[in-house]
Write a protein that holds these residues in place. Structure first.
Motif, PDB file in Angstrom:
ATOM      1  N   GLU A  66       0.796  -1.247  -0.275  1.00  0.00           N
ATOM      2  CA  GLU A  66      -0.019  -0.101   0.012  1.00  0.00           C
ATOM      3  C   GLU A  66       0.628   1.323   0.169  1.00  0.00           C
ATOM      4  O   GLU A  66       0.554   2.325  -0.681  1.00  0.00           O
ATOM      5  CB  GLU A  66      -1.180  -0.010   0.869  1.00  0.00           C
ATOM      6  N   SER A 221      -4.425  -2.607  -7.910  1.00  0.00           N
ATOM      7  CA  SER A 221      -5.221  -3.066  -7.105  1.00  0.00           C
ATOM      8  C   SER A 221      -6.001  -4.475  -6.382  1.00  0.00           C
ATOM      9  O   SER A 221      -5.523  -4.570  -5.460  1.00  0.00           O
ATOM     10  CB  SER A 221      -6.693  -1.893  -6.563  1.00  0.00           C
ATOM     11  N   ARG A 373      -3.380   6.885   5.070  1.00  0.00           N
ATOM     12  CA  ARG A 373      -4.826   6.625   4.804  1.00  0.00           C
ATOM     13  C   ARG A 373      -5.428   8.065   5.370  1.00  0.00           C
ATOM     14  O   ARG A 373      -6.225   9.091   5.239  1.00  0.00           O
ATOM     15  CB  ARG A 373      -4.997   5.935   6.784  1.00  0.00           C
ATOM     16  N   HIS A 379      -7.499   7.077  -3.148  1.00  0.00           N
ATOM     17  CA  HIS A 379      -8.201   6.238  -2.590  1.00  0.00           C
ATOM     18  C   HIS A 379      -8.478   4.695  -3.124  1.00  0.00           C
ATOM     19  O   HIS A 379      -9.131   3.772  -2.668  1.00  0.00           O
ATOM     20  CB  HIS A 379      -9.646   6.798  -2.415  1.00  0.00           C
ATOM     21  N   LYS A 383      -5.360  -1.118  -1.420  1.00  0.00           N
ATOM     22  CA  LYS A 383      -5.489  -0.892   0.116  1.00  0.00           C
ATOM     23  C   LYS A 383      -5.404  -2.312   0.861  1.00  0.00           C
ATOM     24  O   LYS A 383      -5.600  -3.455   0.276  1.00  0.00           O
ATOM     25  CB  LYS A 383      -6.797  -0.368   0.773  1.00  0.00           C
ATOM     26  N   TYR A 387      -7.171  -3.915   7.275  1.00  0.00           N
ATOM     27  CA  TYR A 387      -6.348  -3.118   7.821  1.00  0.00           C
ATOM     28  C   TYR A 387      -7.387  -2.936   8.712  1.00  0.00           C
ATOM     29  O   TYR A 387      -8.687  -2.553   9.349  1.00  0.00           O
ATOM     30  CB  TYR A 387      -6.306  -1.643   6.959  1.00  0.00           C
TER      31      TYR A 387
END
Length: 444
Positions: A66, A221, A373, A379, A383, A387
Motif C-alpha cells: 500500500e 489494486s 490513510r 483512494h 489497500k 486494516y
C-alpha cells in the motif's frame, strides 16, 4: 503523469507472483536451518519459527504494497521514509543501508558462497573468505561493465535456485525415515525464539522489493495483493517443506553441527555423491544469483544520496562511467565496506546485523500506512487487507525483532545504533552546506 504511467503497465498475476518468489528466495533456506534449530533447541519449535517469520513477512509485504502504490517513487525504502517522515529520516535510512545493511548482506552472501565452494572442492576452511572476496569482486566487475551482464547472470541463476529446493523437498519427505518433531538440537543453550525468527527473516528478506512492481502492473489494486499473498505463501511452503525434508533425512543435532553444509549433506544422502554435488552446485547458483542481485541494486542507494549531495565524497560516489553508464563510485564503495566486514567477522553475525539495522526503518515504513490513510491519498489504489490488523502485525513483528536483538545480542545492536547515530552530525553538516550553497546561488 499518473495516467501516462498507467498506460505502460504490463505485468500480470503470474509474472508478478514469480517475481515475488524470485526476489525473496536466496541463500537463507540453505544456510539458516541449523541456526534456527540451535536457537530453539527443538525441531518443532524451529518449524514454528519459520512459520512465524513467514507470517511477519506476509503482513509486511501486504503493508508495504500500500505504501508503494501511494508513493510511486524510485528509491524504495529510502524514498518512502523521506516522503512520509522528511529528509532527516530519509537520510538516516539511506545512511544505514549504505554503511551497514547493503555491505553486510553482500558480505554474508559472499562468505556463505565461499564456505560451500570450499566444502565442495575440499579446500581448507581458511579459504572461505578468500573465495567470497574474489566472488564479490568478480560480480562487481561484471555489473560495472553494464547492467545487461548483471541481468544475464540474474536470469540464469533464477532457474538454478528452484531446482535444489524442489528436489530436496520432494525426495527428502518421501525417502527420509528420521523422526521430524520434538528432536533435540544437541546444543545446550537457553530457548530463544526471537533469535530463531531473526534468522528466518534473513531467508525471507527481500519482501520490501515486492511492492516496487506496483507501477508496472496492469491492475495493482487486484494483482499486487494476490501476487504478494500467493508468492509469499509459496515461499513459506517451500521453506517449511525443505526444513521438514532435511529433518527427515538428518537428525536435528546433525543439521546444527553441519551448519551451512547441512543442505548439501542431505542432498548427498538422497542422491549419492554425484547427485549431491550437482545439487550443491544448484545451491551455489542460487546464492551466486542472490549476491549478484545485491551487487547490482544496493549501490543505487548511495548513488542516489550522493547525487543529491547527502553523502561525504558525493562527487566520487555519484560518478557514472561515460561508456557503461554504471555507478562506479557507489559500487566500489559498497564492495570495499563489504570486504572489510567479511575479513572482520562471520556470515551469521553479518546477517543478524543487517536485519536488525534495517528493521527500525521497516517498522517506520509499515507505520507510514496510518499517516497516508489520514492524508486520504489515492483512494482507488490497492489497500492492505484486514486494516489495521495487518500493519499492526508487521509493526509488532519488527519491534519484537529489534527488542529481542537488543537483549540477546547487545553488541551487534549497539554497533548498528552507533553507526546510525553517527549519521546525525553528518546529516546536519551536509544539510547546512546544501542550504548555504542554495542561498549563495539565490544571492548571485
Amino acid at each position: 503523469m499518473g495516467q501516462e504511467v498507467q498506460l505502460q503497465k504490463n505485468i500480470g498475476f503470474f509474472v508478478a507472483t514469480s517475481l515475488v518468489v524470485g526476489t525473496v528466495i536466496g541463500s537463507g533456506i540453505f544456510m539458516k536451518p541449523g541456526i534456527v534449530i540451535s536457537e530453539t533447541g527443538n525441531s518443532t519449535y524451529a518449524l514454528w519459527a519459520w512459520m512465524i517469520g513467514g507470517i511477519i513477512t506476509l503482513a509486511s509485504g501486504l503493508t508495504i504494497a500500500e505504501v508503494s502504490v501511494k508513493i510511486p517513487k524510485t528509491g524504495g525504502l529510502y524514498a518512502y521514509i523521506e516522503e512520509v517522515y522528511g529528509k532527516f529520516w530519509g537520510f538516516l535510512c539511506g545512511w544505514v543501508q549504505t554503511l551497514i545493511y547493503g555491505p553486510a548482506i553482500m558480505g554474508a552472501l559472499g562468505l556463505y558462497f565461499g564456505s560451500l565452494v570450499a566444502a565442495l572442492f575440499h579446500f581448507s576452511p581458511e579459504s572461505n573468505t578468500i573465495i567470497g572476496i574474489i566472488t564479490i569482486l568478480f560480480l562487481g566487475f561484471m555489473n560495472l561493465l553494464g547492467t545487461r551482464y548483471g541481468g544475464f547472470i540474474q536470469n540464469i541463476s533464477t532457474i538454478g535456485k528452484l531446482i535444489p529446493i524442489i528436489l530436496i523437498a520432494a525426495f527428502g519427505i518421501f525417502q527420509g525415515d528420521i523422526q521430524i518433531l520434538n528432536m533435540g538440537s544437541g546444543v545446550r543453550q537457553s530457548f530463544n525464539m526471537g533469535a530463531a525468527v531473526l534468522a528466518t527473516l534473513w531467508a525471507y528478506d527481500g519482501f520490501m522489493n515486492v511492492g516496487y512492481m506496483a507501477g508496472e502492473m496492469k491492475n495493482p489494486s487486484k494483482t499486487l495483493p494476490r501476487a504478494i499473498i500467493s508468492g509469499i505463501v509459496i515461499v513459506i511452503a517451500a521453506y517449511l517443506t525443505v526444513n521438514i525434508a532435511m529433518l527427515h533425512v538428518l537428525p536435528a543435532s546433525n543439521i546444527v553441527e553441519l551448519g551451512p553444509n547441512a543442505a548439501s549433506t542431505a542432498a548427498t544422502i538422497l542422491f549419492g555423491k554425484t547427485g549431491g554435488n550437482l545439487l550443491t552446485i544448484g545451491i551455489l547458483i542460487s546464492i551466486f544469483g542472490c549476491l549478484n542481485g545485491k551487487v547490482l541494486t544496493f549501490p543505487r542507494i548511495p548513488y542516489a544520496m550522493a547525487r543529491d549531495g547527502f553523502l561525504p565524497g558525493a562527487k566520487s560516489l555519484s560518478y557514472i562511467h561515460s561508456k557503461t553508464k554504471t555507478p562506479v563510485g557507489a559500487t566500489l564503495s559498497q564492495l570495499v565496506i563489504a570486504i572489510l566486514m567479511m575479513i572482520l567477522t562471520n556470515p551469521d553475525r553479518l546477517s543478524d546485523i543487517a536485519i536488525f539495522s534495517v528493521f527500525t526503518f521497516y517498522a517506520l515504513s509499515f507505520a507510514a500506512v496510518f499517516k497516508l490513510r489520514k492524508q486520504g491519498l489515492n483512494h482507488n489504489l490497492y489497500k492492505v487487507p484486514l486494516y489495521p490488523i495487518t500493519p499492526i502485525v508487521a509493526i509488532i513483528g519488527g519491534l519484537y525483532i529489534l527488542g529481542n536483538t537488543l537483549i540477546t545480542k547487545p553488541i551487534d545492536a549497539v554497533l548498528s545504533i552507533v553507526v546510525t547515530l553517527i549519521g546525525i552530525p553528518v546529516y546536519l553538516k551536509l544539510n547546512a552546506a546544501r542550504q548555504k550553497q542554495h542561498l549563495s546561488k539565490r544571492a548571485s
